[in-house]
Design an enzyme around this catalytic site. Structure first.
Site, PDB file in Angstrom:
ATOM      1  N   SER A  73      69.617 -24.552 -65.215  1.00  0.00           N
ATOM      2  CA  SER A  73      70.074 -23.671 -63.677  1.00  0.00           C
ATOM      3  C   SER A  73      68.564 -24.689 -63.870  1.00  0.00           C
ATOM      4  O   SER A  73      67.540 -24.531 -63.363  1.00  0.00           O
ATOM      5  CB  SER A  73      70.668 -22.742 -63.093  1.00  0.00           C
ATOM      6  OG  SER A  73      70.735 -22.917 -62.220  1.00  0.00           O
ATOM      7  N   CYS A  74      68.857 -25.167 -61.792  1.00  0.00           N
ATOM      8  CA  CYS A  74      67.315 -25.201 -60.556  1.00  0.00           C
ATOM      9  C   CYS A  74      68.179 -25.366 -59.478  1.00  0.00           C
ATOM     10  O   CYS A  74      69.176 -24.466 -59.523  1.00  0.00           O
ATOM     11  CB  CYS A  74      67.356 -27.219 -61.569  1.00  0.00           C
ATOM     12  SG  CYS A  74      68.310 -28.276 -61.025  1.00  0.00           S
ATOM     13  N   LYS A  75      67.384 -26.327 -59.196  1.00  0.00           N
ATOM     14  CA  LYS A  75      68.650 -26.057 -57.319  1.00  0.00           C
ATOM     15  C   LYS A  75      69.868 -26.890 -57.179  1.00  0.00           C
ATOM     16  O   LYS A  75      70.953 -26.384 -56.852  1.00  0.00           O
ATOM     17  CB  LYS A  75      67.379 -26.482 -56.083  1.00  0.00           C
ATOM     18  CG  LYS A  75      68.056 -26.193 -55.397  1.00  0.00           C
ATOM     19  CD  LYS A  75      66.952 -27.005 -53.648  1.00  0.00           C
ATOM     20  CE  LYS A  75      67.947 -26.364 -52.855  1.00  0.00           C
ATOM     21  NZ  LYS A  75      66.250 -26.870 -51.661  1.00  0.00           N
ATOM     22  N   SER A 101      74.287 -25.276 -60.354  1.00  0.00           N
ATOM     23  CA  SER A 101      72.966 -24.849 -60.211  1.00  0.00           C
ATOM     24  C   SER A 101      72.644 -24.267 -59.039  1.00  0.00           C
ATOM     25  O   SER A 101      74.573 -23.596 -58.900  1.00  0.00           O
ATOM     26  CB  SER A 101      71.760 -25.815 -60.489  1.00  0.00           C
ATOM     27  OG  SER A 101      71.556 -26.589 -61.645  1.00  0.00           O
TER      28      SER A 101
END
Length: 111
Positions: A73-75, A101
């Site tokens: 996951s990230c932004k 995300s």
């Protein structure tokens, strides 16, 4: 690809991993996903190559096996996709990205 529902259930799935590849400064701004491990994308390859004992000491969890489900996951999904591709090239057969995300998580959780 991982879904919101799958990510939401991660705290109940001790055999799965959720790795947030955002930088620490981003986590301070937004918070973290439950049960996630933070490994910023620039550090990911080195982290996945650590010996088991060093990984556990650094990240507080047993290092995932190459057969474990590892969700990144990230932004907004871009770095998560790059992280999943990197992990796959390193032999993590069940690596996948959470395309929504943090952005989708925050929206659905009312954050």
């Amino acid at each position: 690809m991982a879904t919101y529902e799958e990510v939401k259930d991660i705290p109940n799935q001790l055999d799965k991993y959720l790795v947030d590849v955002r930088n620490k400064s981003e986590l301070k701004e937004t918070g973290t996903l439950p049960a996630s491990i933070n490994i910023p994308l620039p550090d990911l390859e080195k982290a996945l190559n650590l010996p088991d004992e060093e990984f556990k000491a650094s990240y507080g969890r047993v290092k995932p096996s190459t057969e474990a489900v590892v969700i990144f996951s990230c932004k907004a999904g871009g770095r998560a996709a790059r992280a999943a591709n990197l992990a796959k090239t390193m032999g993590f057969a069940n690596a996948k990205a959470y395309p929504g995300s943090w952005t989708e998580w925050a929206q659905k959780e009312g954050k």
